[in-house]
Design a protein around this motif. Structure first.
Motif, short mmCIF file in Angstrom:
data_model
loop_
_atom_site.label_atom_id
_atom_site.label_comp_id
_atom_site.label_asym_id
_atom_site.label_seq_id
_atom_site.Cartn_x
_atom_site.Cartn_y
_atom_site.Cartn_z
N SER A 1 0.71 -1.29 0.10
CA SER A 1 -0.03 -0.33 0.29
C SER A 1 0.71 1.09 0.24
O SER A 1 0.33 2.00 -0.97
CB SER A 1 -0.86 0.08 1.60
N ASP B 1 -6.14 -0.76 -5.10
CA ASP B 1 -5.73 -1.32 -3.62
C ASP B 1 -6.56 -2.51 -3.17
O ASP B 1 -7.66 -1.54 -2.50
CB ASP B 1 -5.26 -0.22 -2.62
N GLU B 2 -6.16 -3.70 -3.28
CA GLU B 2 -7.05 -4.18 -2.61
C GLU B 2 -8.36 -4.43 -3.58
O GLU B 2 -9.69 -4.62 -2.61
CB GLU B 2 -6.84 -4.24 -1.21
MG MG Z 1 -1.90 -2.95 2.44
#
Ligand code: MG
Ligand code: ADP
Lengths: 245, 853
Positions: free
Chosen positions: A51, A170-171
């Motif tokens: 991240s 992100d994810e």
């Molecule tokens: Mg993360």
């Protein structure tokens, strides 16, 4: 744009959180290039710095050292208004928790980046986009009336609507069940195929990384391995070797 | 982006409405004030114009200077013979002479005077069909000898009909008249406030007012083709120097001028309270907006990630508050019309009836109310809006991201302490710097007070923990676990609790300030009456305690059996050294009755004033460098001038002087004033204060229902009673600000309940009952209110003490009973504020609350 068609380049990125004894070295020298039209996945165990890397690449966070360029511009030392301009022209985001605005309808959420930038949507493009993400019959619904998968579709459409140079996700499946997650991954893949959308996706799921053209493996703040388009099985195996070393 | 702002606003309807309410009341007060004063203004204009409707010119006696209404002085009268000379002028078509008086008191069936706060107007009516007669006959006929017409409203209220007999007290004792008819004034009004009207034929009126052969005015209508200006020129040539002539229109303006001044004062006075309510409202808005924006941190970060600039974030919030401000202003504007009617009723209820010909709604009212409401909302939104622009885009991905602290957060304590100090410095400067003019003084006081309020509001965040600890202690005792949670919740976000409490602090500080001043005035006044009142048993004043009454009331007292002496204090306008003031005059009998502190002169000054003696207060003596033997040239209302020698200089008691700056003997006074009037008369009786003596005086008073006899204690209570009417108005007006701050507490609690939805769900899941949830919210509300209340009361006492230290005629007294009442009121405010939020919190569905995001 820049050398050999890379739209995002990073050199020797370092990011330290905190100071002295409590300092956490989240990135310890990451260099990479994201080629135009590719879907790049960033993989790695939890806490490996995925991240952090994405935030820095997208200009959300500043590196302690190193540089990032997007579309030929070094973004690490840009002021707020230049960064805002950069986001409008070059960057789209897809978040784990969707981050839709609750008071706007699906359609309004998708159009928001354009209206913020003071642009008019190209109606034909916009219609096919809604069609493609499967929202054509949900356009007047508010986020609270949509399922998680549908909300993420809205978020993806919102990231694509301004045809940014690069989309960061992100994810994107982190908050969805596996069937829905699969559909979202398919959608992301299609956007790369159909629109040539350069995409960087952070994930810890091998299944997600398997749709990528290239997989970067991060461990303890360093890129430790890189795979071309691979099967879920190969990716899992690579992850395991990282974990043991 | 506009859509983002507006949709957000309407997506949070309840929160938006609550925020707007804070400004609605202030705007309503602004528009209400304008509607009220414009309406009164128009009503009075109508009255004054109606009075002079048929007059092209009016001749009156020329006073030496501008007389103030109700001072006890009158302009000199005209000789009746002038009327004939006027009628002979070719420019004159009709001319009528008249007399009038503003103390023509009607007496009801029980022998009580019919008096309100409006004048009791009496006048002569030349002839019902006269063009100068502004009255319309409703029933009966115009008055002949020993007859009277009265206004319909008074007749109705006191059950009089045509043919009945009614008592009238003017200059002398009561006289009886037969009611020949009932009248109505002008076209629209049935009443002029609660003024009473009494009309007589000319001779009857002249006799009643002691003006035989004299006239107060001559009204003139011009011959055809003569302009009012030509008429005035023609008349001017024949009138004596003690008379003057004006066109009808100018005369009406002249007569309206004092009323207009009063309306202007009333307007400013009410607007000041509107300003206070708006100031408090701005705190509430800033606070509510601050909380909402904090709760929307992630939303702002998200729009930043998709390309919104800081300026756009700022713009969206400013747009939101613009819309809130405009909506609130519109609602306030409309509510103001209702408020104006309410104010009419309130003034009526406290005995201050105002004339009303219907509500007047001017464009200016709309413009000012809209501008003020919108601007205050905008300004209040700036700080939270600027904070929102500092939300970094990365907050979109951080779990539980909070609003970043402002760059100046480090300096907040220091800054707010400095601001408070600056406020006190400005206040002290305003109060104690010598020779400040009024504007500078008011500016310094206003600026100082605002700085103190702002500074303390910010500074108090530092003391919320101990304050909530101390004030929350009872809650932990009474409320059990819910009480303890309430106390901890109040401490959780000190800045928020402090801002919420600050709004209430302002209202309570002002209320306390008023109470401190009132207590000071009351006790000091009581003290000085006790000090001053020596060898007297009773005092006589007008029923309303302050209007000067005809001097023959005092004279009549002298004939009552058992009365040893009557000492009078006459009053009226006079002029000396170029300044006009209320002068007084005393009869020698007053000497032993009052305990005056003489700085210069013997104790017998009052007895020995004689024809040309005067005494002055020490301040006046200093201002005009007077000493014993100095000469003062006094000019009286009728233009007479006479010189007086200073025989004494006295030190007025702290609580107020019974005398004006210059006092002469009653005998000398009466020589220059046709109808002398007394402010007070003091009576000494054989045997002192006894039931018999009281009965004898009361019996004599029956002839003068406009006056009353009081013992010392009654006299003090009555004088103070007038003050409490004023106080009640102040309290009602300040209550508005307290209500605004109550909305502030409601706001904060509702927002807090939104924010703590999950937490409340969790508490319910682990066994907290609905009752306990309500109790928790209620206690938090009471603790917040108490913080504001206690800070406000302490601040109010401090401000009051400073102010009292500055005002010479007030000593500091702590109004303990009032402070206890205020504290209880604060708790009540807290309880009321909690009702709605507590109910919401208790109604939360446990399962849904736990899933709430
Ligand atoms: Mg993360
Ligand atoms: N804001 C922060 N402050 C301090 N440490 C952080 C912060 N964000 C991340 N870290 C630390 O940096 C490391 C990398 O975190 P992150 O980039 O979130 O990893 P990943 O996304 O791969 O799980 C972790 O050790 C994490 O604890």
């Amino acid at each position: 744009m820049s050398t050999n068609g890379a739209v995002v380049t990073a050199s020797d990125l370092r990011r330290v959180y905190g100071e002295d004894e409590t300092a956490v070295h989240a990135l310890r020298g990451v260099s990479l290039e994201i080629p135009r039209g590719d879907l790049t996945a960033v993989m790695g165990p939890s806490g490996s710095g995925k991240s952090t890397l994405m935030h820095i690449l997208a200009g959300l966070d500043q590196p302690t050292a190193g540089d990032v360029s997007i579309a030929g511009t070094n973004i690490t030392r840009l002021g707020d208004s230049d960064l805002t301009k950069l986001r409008r022209e070059h960057i789209g985001f897809v978040f784990q928790f969707f981050n839709l605005l609750p008071m706007l309808t699906a359609e309004e959420n998708v159009l928001l980046p354009l209206s913020i930038a003071g642009e008019k949507p190209d109606p034909a493009f916009f219609e096919t986009l809604l069609e493609n993400v499967g929202l054509a019959d949900r356009r007047t619904h508010r986020p609270s009336e949509l399922s998680g998968g549908q909300q993420q579709r809205v978020a993806i459409a919102r990231a694509l609507v301004s045809r940014p140079t690069v989309v960061f996700a992100d994810e994107p499946t982190g908050n969805l069940d596996s069937t829905t997650g699969g559909e979202i991954l398919e959608l992301l893949r299609r956007s790369v195929e159909e629109y040539g959308q350069t995409t960087v996706m952070v994930t810890h799921e091998p299944r997600a990384a398997a749709i990528a053209d290239r997989v970067l493996f991060l461990a303890d703040g360093r890129i430790v391995k890189e795979l071309p388009r691979s099967t879920q099985h190969d990716i899992l195996a690579a992850l395991e070797t990282i974990a043991t070393t | 982006m506009t859509k983002f702002a507006l949709k957000g606003l309407f997506g949070r309807k309840l929160r938006t409405a609550l925020t707007a309410l804070a400004i609605v009341l202030g705007v309503a007060m602004v528009s209400g004030t304008y509607v009220l004063t414009d309406s009164i203004d128009e009503a009075f204009d109508a009255i004054f114009n109606d009075v002079r409707q048929g007059s092209d010119a009016v001749i009156t006696g020329r006073a030496a200077f501008d007389l103030s209404d109700g001072s006890g002085s009158e302009a000199p009268t005209l000789d009746e013979s002038l009327l004939e000379r006027i009628r002979e002028l070719p420019e004159v078509q009709v001319a009528e002479g008249g007399v009038d008086s503003e103390s023509t008191v009607l007496v009801d069936r029980d022998g009580e005077a019919i008096v309100g706060n409006a004048p009791s107007i009496g006048f002569s009516i030349a002839d019902g069909d006269s063009p100068f007669n502004p009255l319309r006959l409703v029933s009966g006929g115009w008055p002949g000898p020993d007859e009277i017409v009265i206004d319909e409203a008074t007749a109705e209220k006191h059950d009089f009909a045509v043919g009945d007999t009614i008592g009238v007290q003017a200059e002398g004792p009561i006289q009886e008249f037969r009611i020949s008819g009932l009248v109505r004034f002008g076209e629209t009004l049935s009443t002029i406030g609660d003024a009473t009207l009494a009309g007589f034929d000319l001779e009857t009126a002249q006799e009643l007012y002691g003006k035989e052969g004299r006239l107060d005015e001559i009204a003139v209508a011009s011959s055809p083709n003569v302009s009012p200006e030509q008429l005035v020129t023609a008349v001017e040539a024949v009138i004596p120097s003690a008379a003057q002539v004006r066109t009808g229109e100018r005369q009406a303006n002249e007569e309206a001028s004092e009323t207009n001044e009063f309306i202007g004062f009333l307007r400013t006075f009410l607007l000041a309270f509107a300003g206070i309510a708006l100031f408090v409202g701005s705190f509430v808005i800033a606070n509510s907006l601050g909380i909402t924006i904090a709760q929307r941190t992630r939303e702002f970060a998200t729009v930043r990630t998709i390309g919104a600039s800081r300026r756009q974030v700022l713009g969206s919030i400013v747009l939101e508050s613009l819309v809130v401000g405009i909506l609130a202003s519109i609602v306030g504007l409309i509510l103001g019309i209702g408020l104006a009617s309410v104010l009419f009723t309130i003034f009526d209820a406290v005995g201050f009836t105002l004339p009303n010909t219907g509500l007047v709604f001017n464009t200016r009212t709309i413009v000012v109310a809209m501008l003020v409401g919108t601007l205050v909302t905008l300004v209040a939104s700036l700080r939270p809006a600027i904070r929102a622009t500092r939300v970094p885009p990365i907050a979109a991905v951080r779990e539980g991201a909070t609003l970043p602290e402002s760059r100046f957060a480090r300096f907040r304590t220091l800054g707010s302490a400095l601001l408070t100090t600056l406020g006190f410095a400005a206040l002290l400067f305003g109060l104690f710097a010598p020779d400040l003019d009024t504007t500078a003084l008011l500016l310094a006081l206003g600026f100082g007070t605002v700085c103190i309020f702002l500074g303390l509001a910010l500074l108090s965040a530092r003391f919320i923990r101990p304050l909530a600890g101390a004030l929350g202690w009872p809650a932990t005792r009474i409320g059990g676990a819910a009480g303890t949670l309430a106390r901890d919740n109040a401490r959780r976000n000190p800045q928020r609790t402090a801002s919420t409490a600050a709004a209430l602090m302002i209202g309570l500080a002002l209320v306390t300030l008023v109470a401190v001043l009132a207590a000071g005035i009351t006790s000091t006044f009581r003290g000085s009456v006790e000090e001053l009142w020596a060898d007297a048993d009773y005092a006589v004043t007008a029923q309303n305690n302050f209007s000067p009454i005809p001097a023959n009331v005092g004279e009549a007292m002298g004939d009552v059996s058992g009365v040893e002496a009557v000492g009078n204090v006459r009053t009226g306008d006079a002029q000396a050294f170029g300044d006009q003031f209320f002068a007084t005059a005393v009869s020698p009998e007053l000497g032993p009755m009052l305990n005056v502190t003489w700085v210069e002169g013997s104790d017998d000054v009052i007895q020995e004033l004689g024809d040309d003696g005067a005494f002055v207060d020490d301040g006046y003596a200093e201002d005009h460098a007077l000493e014993l033997g100095s000469r003062i040239e006094l000019t009286f209302a009728n233009g007479d001038t006479d010189t007086y020698r200073v025989e004494g200089i006295f030190d007025p008691p702290t609580g107020g002087s019974p005398f004006g700056p210059v006092t002469i003997s009653a005998e000398a006074w009466d020589r220059h004033n046709e109808n002398p009037r007394d402010l007070f008369s003091f009576v000494r009786m054989e045997g002192g204060q006894t039931d018999t003596n009281q009965e004898r005086l009361d019996e004599a008073m029956r002839e003068f229902p406009n006056a009353k006899v009081q013992t010392r204690e009654e006299f003090i209570d009555n004088q103070i009673g007038a003050l409490s009417a004023v106080l009640n108005i102040l309290y009602v007006l300040l209550a508005l600000s307290v209500i605004v701050s109550l909305f502030g507490i409601v706001n904060t609690l509702v927002l807090t309940v939104f924010e703590r939805t999950r937490e409340i769900g969790m508490l319910r899941a682990i066994g907290m009952t609905r009752r306990q949830v309500r109790r928790m919210i209620r206690h938090e509300s009471v603790i917040t209110a108490l913080i504001g209340g206690v800070l406000g009361i302490v601040l109010g006492v401090v401000l009051g003490a400073l102010l009292v230290a500055r005002i010479e005629f007030i000593d500091f007294t702590l109004p303990v009973a009032s402070l206890i009442v205020f504290t209880i009121a604060t708790v009540v405010v807290g309880i009321i504020a909690a009702v709605f939020p507590a109910r919401r919190a208790a109604r939360l569905n446990v399962l849904r609350a736990l899933q709430y995001e």
